[in-house]
Scaffold this motif. Structure first.
Motif, short mmCIF file in Angstrom:
data_model
loop_
_atom_site.label_atom_id
_atom_site.label_comp_id
_atom_site.label_asym_id
_atom_site.label_seq_id
_atom_site.Cartn_x
_atom_site.Cartn_y
_atom_site.Cartn_z
N VAL A 117 9.74 -5.16 -19.45
CA VAL A 117 9.42 -6.28 -18.56
C VAL A 117 10.63 -6.55 -17.68
CG1 VAL A 117 8.81 -8.73 -18.42
CG2 VAL A 117 7.81 -7.28 -20.22
N LEU A 118 10.40 -6.71 -16.38
CA LEU A 118 11.50 -6.93 -15.46
C LEU A 118 11.07 -7.86 -14.34
CD1 LEU A 118 12.07 -3.88 -13.07
CD2 LEU A 118 9.94 -4.30 -14.29
N GLU A 119 12.07 -8.44 -13.69
CA GLU A 119 11.88 -9.24 -12.49
C GLU A 119 12.55 -8.50 -11.36
OE1 GLU A 119 12.29 -13.92 -11.03
OE2 GLU A 119 13.35 -13.22 -12.81
N GLU A 120 11.82 -8.23 -10.30
CA GLU A 120 12.33 -7.37 -9.24
C GLU A 120 11.72 -7.75 -7.90
OE1 GLU A 120 11.09 -3.33 -9.79
OE2 GLU A 120 8.99 -3.86 -10.07
N PRO A 121 12.34 -7.29 -6.79
CA PRO A 121 11.73 -7.52 -5.48
C PRO A 121 10.37 -6.83 -5.40
CG PRO A 121 14.02 -6.85 -5.26
CD PRO A 121 13.66 -6.64 -6.70
N LEU A 122 9.45 -7.44 -4.68
CA LEU A 122 8.13 -6.85 -4.46
C LEU A 122 8.27 -5.69 -3.49
CD1 LEU A 122 5.04 -6.99 -4.90
CD2 LEU A 122 4.94 -8.52 -2.92
N THR A 123 8.02 -4.48 -3.98
CA THR A 123 8.19 -3.29 -3.14
C THR A 123 6.98 -3.09 -2.23
OG1 THR A 123 7.13 -1.83 -4.76
CG2 THR A 123 9.51 -2.20 -5.00
N GLU A 124 7.18 -2.31 -1.16
CA GLU A 124 6.08 -1.99 -0.26
C GLU A 124 4.99 -1.22 -0.98
OE1 GLU A 124 5.52 -3.04 2.81
OE2 GLU A 124 7.32 -4.27 2.56
N GLU A 125 5.39 -0.34 -1.88
CA GLU A 125 4.41 0.44 -2.64
C GLU A 125 3.53 -0.47 -3.49
OE1 GLU A 125 4.31 4.16 -5.85
OE2 GLU A 125 6.20 3.13 -5.40
N ARG A 126 4.15 -1.44 -4.17
CA ARG A 126 3.40 -2.37 -5.00
C ARG A 126 2.55 -3.31 -4.14
NH1 ARG A 126 2.36 -1.77 -10.17
NH2 ARG A 126 4.55 -1.37 -10.67
N ARG A 127 3.12 -3.75 -3.03
CA ARG A 127 2.41 -4.66 -2.11
C ARG A 127 1.09 -4.04 -1.65
NH1 ARG A 127 4.47 -8.36 1.88
NH2 ARG A 127 6.57 -7.80 1.15
N ALA A 128 1.09 -2.73 -1.40
CA ALA A 128 -0.11 -2.05 -0.88
C ALA A 128 -1.26 -2.04 -1.88
CB ALA A 128 0.26 -0.62 -0.47
N THR A 129 -0.98 -2.29 -3.15
CA THR A 129 -2.02 -2.24 -4.18
C THR A 129 -2.65 -3.60 -4.44
OG1 THR A 129 -0.53 -2.72 -6.05
CG2 THR A 129 -0.72 -0.41 -5.33
N LEU A 130 -2.08 -4.69 -3.88
CA LEU A 130 -2.51 -6.03 -4.23
C LEU A 130 -3.90 -6.36 -3.66
CD1 LEU A 130 0.84 -7.97 -3.74
CD2 LEU A 130 -0.15 -7.09 -5.87
#
Length: 286
Positions: A267-280
């Protein structure tokens, strides 16, 4: 308030079983229990090394209906899931005892990711009848015995909701290993959200697909027409993708998220990446 919407929606979820209407013996989980597809301890290897025979875990104190038994296992039905659990993890109870765990008069909720006491494990969001406090410990009730847990790991009654309290509880999971079905002392993405929200008295369904289709909840679109941008959301918020859920911990120009990514990760806290953003797909502001 979105939290009340989630609580109401969970109570109307198509995935919710009405245990009082299901015939069978009554039982209560007495130690953190893996729920399995079949009555076996065998593995069903997934693509990433996860054991697909494990569906989820049931927490101590969870009331269940015992549907049948086979060998060392009971087939049980809980509020949102049914599957096979080792008999040693279940206590048969009377109807009165069942009701006491289903709706305790006074209760405590576990507010740490995992607490071990008297050879039993208690995960965050575990709700048990509260008996009394003694020194640094509190005595809680299980069907077969009382159990002493550190008072510092508990909250008497549900935690009053504040955004800061939700973020604080979720951040306690940072560094905890990903565990498919919450097994092996780990937690998966939907299990993390489910456990944190139980601390506030909101009992969400187990799976991401069910969590993102609760009736009466205002889901904001993050894809397609009229899509919102994560930067426009107020944190905290739930962000849903296909098969994954994240907690938005900071909005604004540089959004950050907390989540349990995948097998082999933590489990981690991290910046929202472009790759992850595209899946939302959608979001719920809290």
């Amino acid at each position: 308030m979105a939290l009340e919407e989630l609580k109401s929606g969970a109570g109307k979820s198509a995935d919710l079983y009405d245990l009082l209407k299901i015939p069978g013996e009554r039982g209560v989980v007495c130690s953190l229990a893996e729920v399995r597809k079949g009555p076996t301890l065998g593995r069903q290897e997934g693509a990433f090394g996860e054991n697909l025979n494990i569906l989820c875990t049931f927490s101590p104190g969870e009331p269940v209906v015992i549907l049948k038994e086979e060998g060392d296992f009971f087939l049980v039905c809980g509020a949102f899931y049914r599957g096979w659990i080792l008999k040693t993890r279940i206590n048969r109870v009377t109807a009165a005892q069942f009701e006491n765990f289903r709706k305790p008069f006074l209760w405590a909720v576990v507010t740490e990711p995992l607490v071990t006491a008297e050879n039993r494990q208690f995960d965050m969001g575990t709700v048990l009848p509260f008996l009394f406090e003694e020194g640094n410990f509190s005595l809680l009730h299980l069907p077969d015995q009382g159990v002493r847990l550190p008072t510092a790991s508990l909250h008497i009654g549900f935690v009053p909701y504040e955004r800061s309290a939700l973020l604080s509880l979720a951040r306690k999971y940072i560094g905890v290993p990903y565990g498919w079905g919450n097994a092996g002392g780990g937690v998966d993405c939907s299990g993390l959200i489910q456990r944190v929200f139980r601390c506030f008295g909101v009992f969400l369904p187990r799976n991401v697909a069910a969590q993102r289709r609760l009736p009466g909840v205002n889901y904001l679109p993050l894809s397609g027409e009229n899509a919102r941008k994560p930067e426009e959301l107020s944190a905290p918020a739930l962000l849903f993708a296909k098969g994954h859920v994240l907690l938005l911990t900071e909005g604004g120009e540089h959004p950050t998220v907390l989540h349990a990514p995948h097998t082999g990760s933590f489990v981690l806290e991290e910046p929202l990446t472009e790759e992850r953003r595209a899946t939302l797909l959608s979001a719920v502001e809290l």
